[in-house]
Design a protein around this motif. Structure first.
Motif, short mmCIF file in Angstrom:
data_model
loop_
_atom_site.label_atom_id
_atom_site.label_comp_id
_atom_site.label_asym_id
_atom_site.label_seq_id
_atom_site.Cartn_x
_atom_site.Cartn_y
_atom_site.Cartn_z
N LEU A 29 0.83 -1.20 0.00
CA LEU A 29 0.00 0.00 0.00
C LEU A 29 0.87 1.25 0.00
CD1 LEU A 29 -2.46 -0.97 2.89
CD2 LEU A 29 -2.91 -1.11 0.43
N ALA A 30 0.28 2.36 -0.42
CA ALA A 30 0.94 3.65 -0.27
C ALA A 30 0.84 4.06 1.19
CB ALA A 30 0.27 4.70 -1.15
N CYS A 31 1.83 4.79 1.69
CA CYS A 31 1.79 5.26 3.08
C CYS A 31 0.53 6.09 3.33
CB CYS A 31 3.03 6.08 3.40
SG CYS A 31 4.51 5.09 3.60
N SER A 32 0.15 6.90 2.35
CA SER A 32 -1.04 7.74 2.52
C SER A 32 -2.31 6.89 2.64
CB SER A 32 -1.17 8.72 1.36
OG SER A 32 -1.26 8.03 0.13
N THR A 33 -2.36 5.78 1.93
CA THR A 33 -3.51 4.87 2.04
C THR A 33 -3.56 4.25 3.42
OG1 THR A 33 -3.42 4.38 -0.32
CG2 THR A 33 -4.59 2.80 1.07
N LEU A 34 -2.43 3.80 3.93
CA LEU A 34 -2.38 3.21 5.26
C LEU A 34 -2.79 4.25 6.32
CD1 LEU A 34 -1.72 0.75 7.02
CD2 LEU A 34 0.63 1.60 7.14
N LYS A 35 -2.32 5.47 6.17
CA LYS A 35 -2.69 6.55 7.10
C LYS A 35 -4.19 6.79 7.08
CE LYS A 35 -1.83 11.35 8.30
NZ LYS A 35 -1.08 12.56 7.97
N ARG A 36 -4.77 6.85 5.89
CA ARG A 36 -6.22 7.06 5.76
C ARG A 36 -6.98 5.89 6.39
NH1 ARG A 36 -6.16 8.40 0.92
NH2 ARG A 36 -6.46 6.37 -0.04
N MET A 37 -6.50 4.68 6.18
CA MET A 37 -7.13 3.51 6.78
C MET A 37 -7.04 3.55 8.31
SD MET A 37 -5.79 0.67 4.09
CE MET A 37 -6.87 -0.69 4.46
N ARG A 38 -5.92 4.02 8.83
CA ARG A 38 -5.75 4.14 10.28
C ARG A 38 -6.74 5.18 10.83
NH1 ARG A 38 -0.51 5.18 10.46
NH2 ARG A 38 -0.70 7.44 10.55
N GLN A 39 -6.90 6.29 10.12
CA GLN A 39 -7.79 7.35 10.58
C GLN A 39 -9.26 6.94 10.53
OE1 GLN A 39 -6.46 10.39 7.86
NE2 GLN A 39 -5.01 11.23 9.35
N THR A 40 -9.63 6.10 9.58
CA THR A 40 -11.02 5.66 9.46
C THR A 40 -11.30 4.36 10.21
OG1 THR A 40 -10.58 4.49 7.38
CG2 THR A 40 -11.33 6.79 7.22
N GLY A 41 -10.24 3.75 10.75
CA GLY A 41 -10.41 2.51 11.50
C GLY A 41 -10.61 1.28 10.64
N THR A 42 -10.20 1.34 9.38
CA THR A 42 -10.40 0.21 8.48
C THR A 42 -9.13 -0.60 8.24
OG1 THR A 42 -10.02 1.61 6.55
CG2 THR A 42 -12.31 1.34 7.27
N GLY A 43 -8.00 -0.14 8.72
CA GLY A 43 -6.74 -0.83 8.50
C GLY A 43 -6.37 -1.73 9.67
N PRO A 44 -5.15 -2.25 9.63
CA PRO A 44 -4.69 -3.10 10.74
C PRO A 44 -4.55 -2.29 12.02
CG PRO A 44 -2.91 -2.71 9.16
CD PRO A 44 -4.15 -2.11 8.59
#
Length: 74
Positions: A29-44
């Motif tokens: 993933l792109a770092c920005s995608t992982l950050k967005r996922m972290r902010q929305t609670g959808t990532g690891p």
């Protein structure tokens, strides 16, 4: 053992925590995608170690397995 599996195994033996850049690379993933996922609670799951966000390799692998689609999981 696949390349991903060997990297995960090596991470567990040394330090099981990855930073965001390492985690994004591990997941493709792109770092920005992982950050967005972290902010929305959808990532690891991530853990805060001081001001740094760290991802445990077991949490990364569990999240990845939980999001798998298609194929035969027998």
């Amino acid at each position: 053992m696949t390349d991903t599996a060997s990297r995960a195994h090596a991470a567990r033996k040394t330090c099981p925590f990855l930073n965001a850049k390492q985690t994004a690379f591990h997941l493709g993933l792109a770092c920005s995608t992982l950050k967005r996922m972290r902010q929305t609670g959808t990532g690891p799951k991530c853990r805060m170690h001081g001001r740094m966000c760290r991802y445990h390799i077991d949490d990364i692998e569990a999240w990845s397995a939980a999001t798998a689609r298609g194929g035969d999981h027998a």
